[in-house]
Design an enzyme around this catalytic site. Sequence first.
Site, mmCIF file in Angstrom:
data_model
loop_
_atom_site.group_PDB
_atom_site.id
_atom_site.type_symbol
_atom_site.label_atom_id
_atom_site.label_comp_id
_atom_site.label_asym_id
_atom_site.label_seq_id
_atom_site.Cartn_x
_atom_site.Cartn_y
_atom_site.Cartn_z
ATOM 1 N N LYS A 77 85.322 69.498 54.637
ATOM 2 C CA LYS A 77 85.033 69.675 53.052
ATOM 3 C C LYS A 77 85.779 68.917 52.400
ATOM 4 O O LYS A 77 85.173 67.909 51.693
ATOM 5 C CB LYS A 77 84.406 70.840 52.501
ATOM 6 C CG LYS A 77 83.061 71.281 53.399
ATOM 7 C CD LYS A 77 82.650 73.002 53.292
ATOM 8 C CE LYS A 77 83.828 73.558 53.137
ATOM 9 N NZ LYS A 77 84.105 74.206 54.543
ATOM 10 N N ARG A 122 79.294 80.220 49.079
ATOM 11 C CA ARG A 122 79.557 80.428 50.336
ATOM 12 C C ARG A 122 78.130 82.017 50.040
ATOM 13 O O ARG A 122 77.668 82.177 51.652
ATOM 14 C CB ARG A 122 80.777 81.110 50.608
ATOM 15 C CG ARG A 122 81.411 79.453 50.926
ATOM 16 C CD ARG A 122 83.166 80.528 51.375
ATOM 17 N NE ARG A 122 83.757 80.185 51.877
ATOM 18 C CZ ARG A 122 84.971 79.330 51.666
ATOM 19 N NH1 ARG A 122 85.263 78.851 49.992
ATOM 20 N NH2 ARG A 122 85.665 79.002 52.823
ATOM 21 N N ARG A 173 96.804 71.804 60.136
ATOM 22 C CA ARG A 173 96.093 71.119 58.635
ATOM 23 C C ARG A 173 97.469 71.966 58.335
ATOM 24 O O ARG A 173 98.324 72.723 58.001
ATOM 25 C CB ARG A 173 95.089 72.235 58.641
ATOM 26 C CG ARG A 173 95.050 71.876 57.282
ATOM 27 C CD ARG A 173 93.692 71.656 56.607
ATOM 28 N NE ARG A 173 93.540 73.390 56.517
ATOM 29 C CZ ARG A 173 92.059 73.624 55.623
ATOM 30 N NH1 ARG A 173 91.209 72.965 55.628
ATOM 31 N NH2 ARG A 173 91.597 75.286 55.150
HETATM 32 P P1 AMP Z 1 88.824 77.654 51.130
HETATM 33 O O1 AMP Z 1 89.262 76.069 50.795
HETATM 34 O O2 AMP Z 1 87.301 77.047 50.786
HETATM 35 O O3 AMP Z 1 88.689 77.798 52.295
HETATM 36 O O4 AMP Z 1 88.593 78.792 50.624
HETATM 37 C C1 AMP Z 1 90.148 80.159 50.836
HETATM 38 C C2 AMP Z 1 89.346 81.588 50.578
HETATM 39 O O5 AMP Z 1 89.129 81.501 48.924
HETATM 40 C C3 AMP Z 1 88.363 81.799 51.662
HETATM 41 O O6 AMP Z 1 88.195 82.121 52.913
HETATM 42 C C4 AMP Z 1 87.829 83.194 50.393
HETATM 43 O O7 AMP Z 1 89.236 84.216 50.894
HETATM 44 C C5 AMP Z 1 88.033 82.330 49.087
HETATM 45 N N1 AMP Z 1 86.805 81.716 48.592
HETATM 46 C C6 AMP Z 1 86.725 80.485 48.315
HETATM 47 N N2 AMP Z 1 85.743 79.812 47.932
HETATM 48 C C7 AMP Z 1 84.851 80.511 48.081
HETATM 49 C C8 AMP Z 1 83.244 81.679 47.817
HETATM 50 N N3 AMP Z 1 82.632 80.481 47.123
HETATM 51 N N4 AMP Z 1 83.528 82.624 47.782
HETATM 52 C C9 AMP Z 1 83.738 83.888 48.600
HETATM 53 N N5 AMP Z 1 85.704 83.621 48.847
HETATM 54 C C10 AMP Z 1 85.679 81.904 48.836
#
Ligand code: AMP
Length: 224
Positions: A15, A90, A128
């Site tokens: 993404k 999410r 990664r």
């Molecule tokens: P990501 O980089 O999008 O994989 O996000 C890393 C971490 O940030 C996730 O595993 C969650 O702990 C938190 N996080 C990011 N976006 C969200 C969201 N929309 N809702 C809840 N937690 C989030």
Amino acid sequence: MKTAVILFGPPGAGKGTQARRLSVELGYPSVSTGDILREAVAAGTELGLAARKYMESGMLVPDEVVDGIARDRLMRPDCARGFILDGYPRTINQAEHVESLFPRGELNTVVVGIRVDDEVLLRRLAGRRTCPGCAKMFHVQSSPSKAGDRCDECGTQLVQRRDDSEQVVKERLRVYQENTRPLIEFYKSRKVYFEVDGSGAVDGIFESILGIVNARLGRGAVSA
Ligand code: AMP
């Protein structure tokens, strides 16, 4: 009308990479709640301190926290014509929150799901590496940095995200299945959900996503 492109998919689906490319192509900012939260953690702000324990264990940060971040970001002037969402919403609550931010009919939404098998996701996340300076992403095997362990764009030392460890990745995939996957039905019922195969090369996936987005925005035919 404001364009909302929502890139959807499990952790490791690509993404972030695709959102960055789409942002350049369409001229809309890419908004990643994960990036905003990681910046807050690195800066040691109150938000960062509150979010850290959830992130490090692979859990979702509570909706009200993330919704506040998203609202503040989406109300900024650079999002006036449109934006690309990466990693938000999410949960169903978060998706309803996005809709509540804009008057009915103001948003032209297109959701593109990136479909990838768990086995491939695990491999991708394990290798990664990310740049804390400019957020560019690399993979030790499939797309290494030309500058070794430094970013070949801005020179910053690359890091492995703490939540890319095997144990936390498994929890993130479980959380995706339980809380995030149900959004597919939510957006299907609104007839704005499309899907691409995310297992191939980055360029081909990007073309598929762009074909869908352009068709939705009335700029061409759907190619996936
Ligand atoms: P990501 O980089 O999008 O994989 O996000 C890393 C971490 O940030 C996730 O595993 C969650 O702990 C938190 N996080 C990011 N976006 C969200 C969201 N929309 N809702 C809840 N937690 C989030």
